[in-house]
Write a protein that holds these residues in place. Structure first.
Motif, PDB file in Angstrom:
ATOM      1  N   UNK A  22       0.861  -1.176   0.000  1.00 57.93           N
ATOM      2  CA  UNK A  22       0.000   0.000   0.000  1.00 57.93           C
ATOM      3  C   UNK A  22       0.896   1.224   0.000  1.00 57.93           C
ATOM      4  N   UNK A  23       0.331   2.331  -0.458  1.00 53.95           N
ATOM      5  CA  UNK A  23       1.110   3.584  -0.470  1.00 53.95           C
ATOM      6  C   UNK A  23       0.177   4.740  -0.167  1.00 53.95           C
ATOM      7  N   UNK A  27       4.575   6.941   1.248  1.00 53.47           N
ATOM      8  CA  UNK A  27       5.147   5.875   2.087  1.00 53.47           C
ATOM      9  C   UNK A  27       4.585   4.530   1.645  1.00 53.47           C
ATOM     10  N   UNK A  28       5.489   3.671   1.217  1.00 59.47           N
ATOM     11  CA  UNK A  28       5.102   2.360   0.707  1.00 59.47           C
ATOM     12  C   UNK A  28       5.356   1.330   1.793  1.00 59.47           C
ATOM     13  N   UNK A  29       4.425   0.433   2.004  1.00 58.76           N
ATOM     14  CA  UNK A  29       4.664  -0.651   2.957  1.00 58.76           C
ATOM     15  C   UNK A  29       3.901  -1.895   2.544  1.00 58.76           C
ATOM     16  N   UNK A  84      -2.424   0.676  12.349  1.00 57.27           N
ATOM     17  CA  UNK A  84      -1.701   1.068  11.130  1.00 57.27           C
ATOM     18  C   UNK A  84      -2.535   2.000  10.248  1.00 57.27           C
ATOM     19  N   UNK A  85      -3.567   2.593  10.817  1.00 59.06           N
ATOM     20  CA  UNK A  85      -4.436   3.508  10.062  1.00 59.06           C
ATOM     21  C   UNK A  85      -4.938   2.902   8.763  1.00 59.06           C
ATOM     22  N   UNK A  86      -5.194   1.606   8.779  1.00 57.58           N
ATOM     23  CA  UNK A  86      -5.812   0.855   7.681  1.00 57.58           C
ATOM     24  C   UNK A  86      -4.903   0.712   6.466  1.00 57.58           C
ATOM     25  N   UNK A  87      -3.618   0.956   6.636  1.00 53.52           N
ATOM     26  CA  UNK A  87      -2.688   0.852   5.502  1.00 53.52           C
ATOM     27  C   UNK A  87      -2.059  -0.536   5.422  1.00 53.52           C
ATOM     28  N   UNK A  88      -2.214  -1.322   6.467  1.00 53.39           N
ATOM     29  CA  UNK A  88      -1.705  -2.698   6.488  1.00 53.39           C
ATOM     30  C   UNK A  88      -2.680  -3.561   7.277  1.00 53.39           C
ATOM     31  N   UNK A  89      -2.718  -4.845   6.957  1.00 54.60           N
ATOM     32  CA  UNK A  89      -3.502  -5.780   7.753  1.00 54.60           C
ATOM     33  C   UNK A  89      -2.920  -7.174   7.583  1.00 54.60           C
ATOM     34  N   UNK A  90      -3.545  -8.162   8.230  1.00 58.18           N
ATOM     35  CA  UNK A  90      -3.111  -9.552   8.078  1.00 58.18           C
ATOM     36  C   UNK A  90      -4.158 -10.346   7.307  1.00 58.18           C
ATOM     37  N   UNK A  91      -3.734 -11.505   6.787  1.00 55.50           N
ATOM     38  CA  UNK A  91      -4.662 -12.508   6.280  1.00 55.50           C
ATOM     39  C   UNK A  91      -4.863 -13.540   7.393  1.00 55.50           C
ATOM     40  N   UNK A  92      -6.014 -14.221   7.371  1.00 58.40           N
ATOM     41  CA  UNK A  92      -6.326 -15.238   8.383  1.00 58.40           C
ATOM     42  C   UNK A  92      -6.796 -16.500   7.680  1.00 58.40           C
ATOM     43  N   UNK A  93      -6.117 -17.609   7.920  1.00 62.25           N
ATOM     44  CA  UNK A  93      -6.564 -18.873   7.332  1.00 62.25           C
ATOM     45  C   UNK A  93      -7.148 -19.769   8.420  1.00 62.25           C
ATOM     46  N   UNK A 207       2.226 -12.215 -10.147  1.00 67.31           N
ATOM     47  CA  UNK A 207       3.017 -12.131  -8.912  1.00 67.31           C
ATOM     48  C   UNK A 207       3.931 -10.904  -8.862  1.00 67.31           C
ATOM     49  N   UNK A 208       3.767 -10.015  -9.832  1.00 66.18           N
ATOM     50  CA  UNK A 208       4.638  -8.838  -9.802  1.00 66.18           C
ATOM     51  C   UNK A 208       4.248  -7.964  -8.609  1.00 66.18           C
ATOM     52  N   UNK A 209       5.190  -7.108  -8.219  1.00 65.39           N
ATOM     53  CA  UNK A 209       4.909  -6.185  -7.118  1.00 65.39           C
ATOM     54  C   UNK A 209       3.778  -5.247  -7.524  1.00 65.39           C
ATOM     55  N   UNK A 210       2.789  -5.152  -6.680  1.00 67.87           N
ATOM     56  CA  UNK A 210       1.664  -4.243  -6.941  1.00 67.87           C
ATOM     57  C   UNK A 210       1.556  -3.242  -5.799  1.00 67.87           C
ATOM     58  N   UNK A 211       1.405  -1.980  -6.144  1.00 67.54           N
ATOM     59  CA  UNK A 211       1.266  -0.935  -5.127  1.00 67.54           C
ATOM     60  C   UNK A 211      -0.142  -0.371  -5.205  1.00 67.54           C
ATOM     61  N   UNK A 212      -0.889  -0.553  -4.140  1.00 62.87           N
ATOM     62  CA  UNK A 212      -2.267  -0.064  -4.077  1.00 62.87           C
ATOM     63  C   UNK A 212      -2.239   1.326  -3.458  1.00 62.87           C
ATOM     64  N   UNK A 213      -2.509   2.316  -4.286  1.00 56.79           N
ATOM     65  CA  UNK A 213      -2.421   3.715  -3.837  1.00 56.79           C
ATOM     66  C   UNK A 213      -3.668   4.065  -3.025  1.00 56.79           C
ATOM     67  N   UNK A 214      -3.445   4.512  -1.817  1.00 53.47           N
ATOM     68  CA  UNK A 214      -4.569   4.936  -0.983  1.00 53.47           C
ATOM     69  C   UNK A 214      -4.575   6.458  -1.022  1.00 53.47           C
TER      70      UNK A 214
END
Ligand SMILES: Cc1ncc(C[n+]2csc(CCOP(=O)(O)OP(=O)(O)O)c2C)c(N)n1
Ligand SMILES: [Mg+2]
Length: 626
Positions: A22-23, A27-29, A84-93, A207-214
Motif C-alpha cells: 500500500x502507499x 510511504x510504501x509498505x 496502522x491507520x488501515x494501511x496494512x492488515x493480516x490474512x487469516x486462514x 506475482x509482480x509487485x503491486x502498489x495499491x495507492x490509498x
C-alpha cells in the motif's frame, strides 16, 4: 505465450500476498505482512503447505502466526489494521466448518469498524466427490451453499475460488476493497480444500509487485463553499471528530482548524486523541457516555460539523443530544453513506484534504470570543467532575473510575489503552485523557466482548515500541483470554489489567435502570431457595488462570497497590497481568445523556412500569434530523 509458473492455488496466493503493497503520502509498505492461522484438514495441506514452503525455501516472505482461537486472530488483525491507520492488515486462514465460522464475529467487527482484514476460510470440496466431508453443512435446498455463506452479510467483498484460475480476479478484487477507505472491511475469499492443493500454470505477471495507492480524495470546490457558508452563518457550531480523522492522520489539520475558528471539538471513541484532551477547543466525548461539556454544547449547537464519524447511537444519544430544533449538519467524510447522515451538507473528501480546504475557505472567520470562553468554562467544569471520579476514596473495594484514573496517571502519552465492551468504554469515553491519536483503542462499533486481549496482540505487533495496555472485564476475559498464550509464545509484551467485579457491571446497572433488577448479570452459584443465580460469589480465580498461560501476574487490592502494580508491569519485559477487584455498583461517572433501550410496554413488575415511564419521557426528546 506469456511466461507461466506452475503452482498450487495456495502457493500462488502466498506469492501474490507477499507482493502487495500500500502507499499513502509517498510511504510504501507491505499490505499483508503475514498470515494468522489455525490448521485443520481444510487448510493444513493447502495453505499450510504453501506457507511452510514459503518459509523453508524463502519462496515468499509471508510469516505465519499461530492463534489459539479463530475469532481472536481476526480481532488481532483488525486491531493491527486500526493501529496502522488501515494501511496494512493480516490474512487469516482457518479450517473448514467451525474453524471458519469462528471468524464470523471477527469479520462483523472489522466491517462494522471499517477496518480491513483478509479472511481465507476453507470450504467444502469443489469436486464434491467425498461429500459430505467432515464438518460440511448439507443443505437440502441448494448444493452450492456452505457454512461460509454466513460470511456474506458481514463481508465487504466475498468470493469462492472454485477453480484455481478464479483466484486471479478474486485476489485482485480483494486488494481493491481492502485498500479503499470507503469500502474497506472484512474481505472473504473461500478456498475449497481440494482447490487449495490443485496446480495451475499462473502467468508470472500475477506475482509482480503491486502498489495499491490509498489516495486522499479532494473535496469539490462548490461543496467547500457551501459548508463554509453554513459555518459562517453559525453562532454555536460544534465539531464531532470521529475515527476518520485518526485514520486520515488529520490531527494537525483538526487542531489548527479548531484554533483558527474557535469551534469546540467533541469526540467519539474512534476519534479520541485526535485532539488532545487539554486542547483549548477540546470538550471530550459526545453522547450517551459523553461529558457534560460536549453534551451541553450539542444541546444548543446550530451547526454540527461531523468529521469522519458514522454517528452511532451512542454519539447522538439515540437522536436526542442535538437539541436546537433548527440544527443543521455538514459532514466531511470519504464515504457517502456517512456524509449523507442527518440530511447534511455533504463534503465528500479525505479528512486531511477536506479540513485544509475548509480552513482556507474560512480564513479570518471565528466564532465569538464569548463562545470560546463558554467552551473553556464547560470543559474546565467537566475536568473538575472527572477529577472527583478519580479521587473518591471509595471502599471497601475501589470504584472503577479510581482505577482508570490511576492507570491514566501512571501511563505515558504514547501508551495505548485497549477496551471494547462492558462498563469501561462508557467510563473511558467520559474520563480518559488522551493526547496521542493512537493511544486509545476502544472498539465501540461492534463492542465485542473478547476483542480486548486479542487486540492487544495485534496492537503490539503494529507498535512494538509502545506500551500496550489491555483493560478487560471478568466477563470479557472469560469469553476469550486464550491469546495470552500467543503473547507468551511470540514474546509480545503486553500489560493486561483484569477488572474483576464478578459479573456484568455494565448490563447490571443498565438492567437496574430499565427495571430488570440486575437479573442474570452476576456470576454466582444458583441459589437453592430463589432458584436464581444470586448465591455466593464463585471461586473463579482469574489471576491464577492468567498465570497458567505463562504470564506474570500481580494482584492489587487498592488504588495505591494498583498504581505500584502498573508501574512494575511497565518496567517488566514480558506480558504482565494486573488483577484488581472493583465495586460492581460504581459509583459511575455523572451521565448527561440518554441511550435508547426499549422497556416493556406492559408489565406485572413495579420496577418495569417505573422504568417505562422514564423511557417514555426520554422518547419525547428523540427526533429525526431532517
Ligand atoms: C460477544 C458479546 N456478547 C454479549 C455482549 C453484551 N454485553 C455487553 S457488556 C456485557 C458484560 C461485560 O462484562 P464484563 O466484561 O465483566 O464487564 P463489566 O460490565 O463488568 O464492566 C455483555 C454481556 C457483548 N457486548 N459482546
Ligand atoms: Mg465484570
Amino acid at each position: 505465450m506469456p511466461d507461466t509458473i506452475r503452482l498450487t492455488t495456495a502457493q500462488a496466493l502466498v506469492r501474490f500476498l507477499a507482493s502487495q503493497y500500500s502507499e499513502r503520502d509517498g510511504i510504501e509498505q507491505r499490505l499483508i505482512p503475514g498470515v494468522w492461522g489455525i490448521f485443520g484438514h481444510g487448510n493444513v495441506a493447502g495453505l499450510g503447505q504453501a506457507l511452510l514452503q514459503a518459509a523453508q525455501i524463502g519462496e515468499a516472505d509471508l510469516p505465519y502466526y499461530l492463534a489459539r482461537n479463530e475469532q481472536a486472530m481476526v480481532h488481532a488483525s483488525a486491531a493491527f489494521a486500526k493501529m496502522k491507520n488501515r494501511l496494512q492488515t493480516f490474512a487469516c486462514t482457518a479450517s473448514t466448518g467451525p474453524g471458519s465460522t469462528n471468524m464470523i464475529t471477527g469479520a462483523a467487527l472489522a466491517t462494522t469498524n471499517r477496518l480491513p482484514v483478509l479472511l481465507l476460510p476453507s470450504d467444502m470440496f469443489a469436486s464434491r466427490v467425498p461429500d459430505p466431508v467432515l464438518q460440511q453443512l448439507e443443505d437440502t435446498r441448494a448444493g452450492d451453499v456452505s457454512v461460509n455463506d454466513a460470511f456474506r452479510p458481514v463481508s465487504k467483498y466475498f468470493d469462492r475460488v472454485s477453480r484455481p484460475e478464479q483466484l486471479i480476479p478474486a485476489a485482485l478484487a480483494a486488494m481493491r476493497v481492502l485498500t479503499d477507505p470507503v469500502e474497506t472491511g472484512a474481505v472473504t475469499l473461500c478456498l475449497p480444500q481440494d482447490v487449495q492443493a490443485e496446480a495451475f500454470d499462473w502467468p508470472v505477471e500475477f506475482f509482480r509487485k503491486r502498489v495499491w495507492r490509498i489516495g486522499r480524495p479532494m473535496p469539490e470546490p462548490d461543496a467547500v463553499a457551501r459548508v463554509a457558508a453554513l459555518l459562517r452563518s453559525a453562532e454555536r457550531p460544534l465539531i464531532v471528530a470521529g475515527g476518520g480523522v485518526v485514520y486520515s492522520e488529520a490531527e494537525v489539520e483538526l487542531r489548527a482548524f479548531a484554533e483558527a475558528t474557535g469551534i469546540p471539538v467533541a469526540d467519539t471513541h474512534a476519534g479520541k486523541g485526535a485532539i488532545p484532551w487539554d486542547h483549548l477547543s477540546a470538550v471530550g466525548g459526545l453522547g450517551s457516555t459523553g461529558t457534560s461539556a460536549a453534551n451541553a454544547l450539542a444541546a444548543q449547537a446550530d451547526v454540527v460539523l461531523g468529521i469522519g464519524t458514522r454517528y452511532s447511537d451512542f454519539t447522538t444519544a439515540s437522536h436526542t443530544v442535538f437539541g436546537d430544533p433548527d440544527v443543521t449538519f455538514a459532514n466531511l467524510n470519504v464515504a457517502r453513506l456517512d456524509a449523507a447522515k442527518h440530511s447534511a451538507e455533504m463534503l465528500l473528501a479525505d479528512a486531511k484534504t477536506g479540513l485544509g480546504a475548509l480552513a482556507k475557505a474560512l480564513h479570518g472567520w471565528s466564532v465569538a470570543d464569548e463562545y470560546r470562553a463558554e467552551t473553556r468554562r464547560l470543559a474546565e467544569e467537566w475536568q473538575v467532575a472527572a477529577d472527583a471520579c478519580f479521587n473518591l476514596n471509595h471502599g471497601p473495594l475501589p470504584a472503577q473510575t479510581e482505577i482508570l484514573g490511576a492507570l491514566n496517571d501512571v501511563l505515558d502519552d504514547s501508551d495505548v489503552v485497549i477496551n471494547a465492551a462492558g462498563s469501561m468504554p462508557g467510563d473511558l469515553q467520559m474520563l480518559w485523557r488522551a493526547r496521542d491519536p493512537k493511544a486509545y483503542n476502544v472498539e465501540y462499533a461492534f463492542s465485542c466482548m473478547g476483542y480486548e486481549i486479542a487486540a492487544g496482540v495485534g496492537t503490539k505487533m503494529a507498535a512494538p515500541d509502545r506500551e500496550v495496555v489491555v483493560l478487560v472485564g471478568d466477563g470479557s476475559y472469560l469469553m476469550l483470554s486464550s491469546e495470552i498464550a500467543t503473547m507468551v509464545s511470540e514474546g509480545l509484551k503486553v500489560i493486561i489489567v483484569i477488572v474483576q467485579n464478578h459479573g456484568f457491571a455494565s448490563i447490571g446497572s443498565l438492567s437496574e435502570s430499565l427495571g430488570s433488577q440486575r437479573f442474570g448479570t452476576k456470576y454466582r452459584y444458583r441459589d437453592g431457595e430463589s432458584g436464581l443465580l444470586d448465591g455466593d460469589v464463585l471461586p473463579v480465580d482469574l489471576a491464577a488462570n492468567a498465570a497458567s498461560f505463562g504470564a506474570e501476574v500481580i494482584e492489587a487490592d487498592s488504588v495505591a497497590s494498583f498504581r505500584a502494580a502498573v508501574a512494575q508491569a511497565k518496567a517488566n519485559d514480558r506480558t504482565t497481568v494486573v488483577h484488581v477487584e472493583t465495586d460492581p455498583t460504581g459509583p459511575n461517572p455523572p451521565g448527561s445523556a440518554w441511550w435508547e433501550v426499549p422497556v416493556s410496554e406492559v408489565s406485572e413488575l413495579d420496577s418495569t412500569r417505573a422504568a417505562r415511564a422514564t423511557y417514555a419521557d426520554h422518547k419525547r426528546a428523540q427526533r429525526h434530523y431532517l
